[in-house]
Write a protein that holds these residues in place. Structure first.
Motif, PDB file in Angstrom:
ATOM      1  N   GLY A  84       0.803  -1.217   0.000  1.00  0.00           N
ATOM      2  CA  GLY A  84       0.000   0.000   0.000  1.00  0.00           C
ATOM      3  C   GLY A  84       0.832   1.260   0.000  1.00  0.00           C
ATOM      4  O   GLY A  84       0.310   2.354   0.138  1.00  0.00           O
ATOM      5  N   VAL A  85       2.155   1.148  -0.167  1.00  0.00           N
ATOM      6  CA  VAL A  85       3.032   2.317  -0.205  1.00  0.00           C
ATOM      7  C   VAL A  85       3.988   2.151  -1.386  1.00  0.00           C
ATOM      8  O   VAL A  85       5.128   1.732  -1.221  1.00  0.00           O
ATOM      9  CB  VAL A  85       3.837   2.483   1.105  1.00  0.00           C
ATOM     10  CG1 VAL A  85       4.577   3.814   1.104  1.00  0.00           C
ATOM     11  CG2 VAL A  85       2.931   2.380   2.321  1.00  0.00           C
ATOM     12  N   PRO A  86       3.556   2.421  -2.607  1.00  0.00           N
ATOM     13  CA  PRO A  86       4.409   2.215  -3.786  1.00  0.00           C
ATOM     14  C   PRO A  86       5.606   3.160  -3.781  1.00  0.00           C
ATOM     15  O   PRO A  86       5.565   4.238  -3.185  1.00  0.00           O
ATOM     16  CB  PRO A  86       3.461   2.511  -4.959  1.00  0.00           C
ATOM     17  CG  PRO A  86       2.407   3.407  -4.386  1.00  0.00           C
ATOM     18  CD  PRO A  86       2.227   2.959  -2.974  1.00  0.00           C
ATOM     19  N   ASP A  87       6.675   2.756  -4.474  1.00  0.00           N
ATOM     20  CA  ASP A  87       7.864   3.599  -4.549  1.00  0.00           C
ATOM     21  C   ASP A  87       7.698   4.605  -5.690  1.00  0.00           C
ATOM     22  O   ASP A  87       6.659   4.687  -6.342  1.00  0.00           O
ATOM     23  CB  ASP A  87       9.125   2.748  -4.730  1.00  0.00           C
ATOM     24  CG  ASP A  87       9.134   2.000  -6.064  1.00  0.00           C
ATOM     25  OD1 ASP A  87       8.106   2.023  -6.774  1.00  0.00           O
ATOM     26  OD2 ASP A  87      10.159   1.399  -6.382  1.00  0.00           O
ATOM     27  N   ARG A  88       8.738   5.412  -5.937  1.00  0.00           N
ATOM     28  CA  ARG A  88       8.659   6.485  -6.923  1.00  0.00           C
ATOM     29  C   ARG A  88       8.367   5.943  -8.323  1.00  0.00           C
ATOM     30  O   ARG A  88       7.557   6.514  -9.062  1.00  0.00           O
ATOM     31  CB  ARG A  88       9.981   7.261  -6.923  1.00  0.00           C
ATOM     32  CG  ARG A  88      10.070   8.364  -7.969  1.00  0.00           C
ATOM     33  CD  ARG A  88       8.920   9.368  -7.815  1.00  0.00           C
ATOM     34  NE  ARG A  88       8.898   9.966  -6.494  1.00  0.00           N
ATOM     35  CZ  ARG A  88       7.898  10.692  -6.023  1.00  0.00           C
ATOM     36  NH1 ARG A  88       6.802  10.858  -6.764  1.00  0.00           N
ATOM     37  NH2 ARG A  88       7.936  11.204  -4.809  1.00  0.00           N
ATOM     38  N   LYS A  89       9.002   4.821  -8.674  1.00  0.00           N
ATOM     39  CA  LYS A  89       8.772   4.256 -10.005  1.00  0.00           C
ATOM     40  C   LYS A  89       7.316   3.823 -10.160  1.00  0.00           C
ATOM     41  O   LYS A  89       6.671   4.077 -11.184  1.00  0.00           O
ATOM     42  CB  LYS A  89       9.701   3.062 -10.218  1.00  0.00           C
ATOM     43  CG  LYS A  89       9.575   2.425 -11.593  1.00  0.00           C
ATOM     44  CD  LYS A  89      10.561   1.270 -11.748  1.00  0.00           C
ATOM     45  CE  LYS A  89      10.415   0.614 -13.116  1.00  0.00           C
ATOM     46  NZ  LYS A  89      11.352  -0.539 -13.272  1.00  0.00           N
ATOM     47  N   GLY A  90       6.771   3.184  -9.131  1.00  0.00           N
ATOM     48  CA  GLY A  90       5.385   2.750  -9.178  1.00  0.00           C
ATOM     49  C   GLY A  90       4.427   3.925  -9.239  1.00  0.00           C
ATOM     50  O   GLY A  90       3.404   3.882  -9.943  1.00  0.00           O
ATOM     51  N   LEU A  91       4.739   4.996  -8.515  1.00  0.00           N
ATOM     52  CA  LEU A  91       3.893   6.190  -8.537  1.00  0.00           C
ATOM     53  C   LEU A  91       3.881   6.834  -9.922  1.00  0.00           C
ATOM     54  O   LEU A  91       2.833   7.266 -10.409  1.00  0.00           O
ATOM     55  CB  LEU A  91       4.390   7.190  -7.492  1.00  0.00           C
ATOM     56  CG  LEU A  91       4.069   6.870  -6.024  1.00  0.00           C
ATOM     57  CD1 LEU A  91       4.776   7.857  -5.113  1.00  0.00           C
ATOM     58  CD2 LEU A  91       2.566   6.908  -5.779  1.00  0.00           C
TER      59      LEU A  91
END
Length: 405
Positions: A84-91
């Protein structure tokens, strides 16, 4: 066969009913706070598994009643992974996809693109909702039913016990423990049971004198009708209030709210104390219970409520009051558990958000994934340990051993 089936129903139905209510309130905390901040959501489900009933409201949220009454969940739009807390790439990938499907700026309606403080509040709202529910339920009980106060009058002192060594005498009235005033014998039992090996300071009323005594509880194994076989601190006192000392107190609305807050705080304080004693080696953790133990406790409470009075109206009222009290305790437990800083829980998300607030960027995917796996392992170990406790209290292993021999 029917008797066994009746016992299963007696144990499971109240537990599942209360669990579903408590978890639904927890998820409503997330849901309502998310809606307050304009977060887009896909589904709110009561229960898991196959859908029994479903409808979609004008905001596009599917309200769903599922077949397995084991709690519920809220699903925010755009969920990327289990943490539930994606990283920068996922965002970045999620943002591009949303803008391609819905147009520029549409991402602002999604949880992951809200300010970090809003996301933190949405996550914290689940446990907070559990604590509010507990306070509300306690408030109802204190105002509608009240509480019976039994002053801790000493009726018996066991020979060669810590109480005898400390100088307790029959007729003493315990008024303070560790500098805190006490009015009810249950407070004495609660404090002493969690103080094995630690000196406990008492102030007793003996005639017209105030006498200070110190006793160190020793750990004893006892069979509790609700919790099963547990080891607790004992000092060898028997408490029994005189008939004219027992008071039944019903509080006004404002006082009931205060008592509800106090009771919730005491449950949390007791939980923290017990966990602290486990980590320092002063408790063995046998009072920790998993689903089996909680279901057993709910069944025992239900059975006691049903047998207390054969009148159907009184039986229904006793059952309602018992389950209300049980729901308050369970709600506190679920709220507390979810605040633990374990990545798969709300507390773990709050730790991730704290990192993001300081560094201005989410944790790298590798660290989140590792934290997620560690969190799952910790939860699995906790559940295994708690289930082992439950089975030990039920004497299952002795029973199986008898079958084998």
């Amino acid at each position: 066969m029917l008797g066994a089936l009746g016992q299963v129903v007696m144990y499971l139905v109240p537990f599942l009913l209360v669990l579903t209510v408590v978890v639904t309130i927890h998820e409503l905390g997330h849901f309502l706070t998310g809606r307050l901040f304009g977060v887009k959501m896909d589904r709110f489900s009561i229960g898991f598994g196959p859908t029994l009933l479903s409808r979609t409201d004008k905001r596009g949220v599917e309200w769903r009643l599922a077949a397995l009454p084991l709690g519920g969940y809220v699903r925010f739009a755009g969920d990327l992974d289990a943490t539930g807390v994606p990283d920068r790439k996922g965002l970045d990938a999620l943002k591009a996809r949303i803008q391609a499907d819905e147009g520029p700026g549409a991402e602002r309606d999604y949880l992951y693109f809200k300010p970090v403080w809003q996301r933190a509040l949405i996550v914290a709202a689940g446990p907070v909702a559990n604590f509010i529910l507990a306070i509300l339920l306690f408030t109802i009980l204190f105002s509608a039913v009240g509480v019976q106060l039994r002053p801790p009058r000493v009726a018996d002192v066991a020979v060669e016990s810590p109480a005898a060594a400390a100088g307790f005498q029959r007729g003493d009235l315990i008024t303070q423990i560790n500098g805190r005033a006490v009015e009810d014998g249950r407070d004495v039992i609660r404090i002493v049971s969690l103080s094995s090996g630690d000196p406990v300071r008492f102030v007793v009323e003996r005639g017209d004198q105030q006498v200070q005594l110190v006793a160190t509880p020793v750990r004893e194994v006892t069979q509790d009708p609700i919790a099963g076989r547990v080891s607790i601190g004992r000092i060898g006192l028997g408490l029994a209030s005189a008939r004219d000392e027992i008071r039944h107190v019903r509080y006004g609305v404002v006082e009931s709210v205060g008592q509800g807050v106090r009771q919730t705080g005491e449950v949390l304080s007791t939980t923290l104390t017990y966990l602290g004693r486990i980590f320092t080696g002063r408790e063995n953790g046998d009072q920790l219970s998993g689903p089996i133990g909680i279901a057993k406790a709910s069944g025992a409470l239900t059975n006691a409520a049903v047998q207390a009075n054969p009148d159907p109206t009184a039986m229904a009222m006793n059952l309602l009051l018992t389950l209300t009290s049980f729901a308050a305790i369970l709600s506190i437990g679920i709220g507390f558990l979810n605040l633990l800083p374990i990545p798969v829980l709300d507390g773990g998300h709050l730790v991730f958000y704290a990192y993001e607030a300081v560094t201005r960027q989410p944790l790298p995917a590798g660290i989140q994934e590792a934290g997620f796996r560690v969190g799952l392992a910790l939860l699995a170990c906790f559940m295994l340990f708690a289930t082992w406790n439950d089975l030990q209290k039920l004497n299952l292993f002795q029973f199986l051993g008898g079958l084998v021999s």
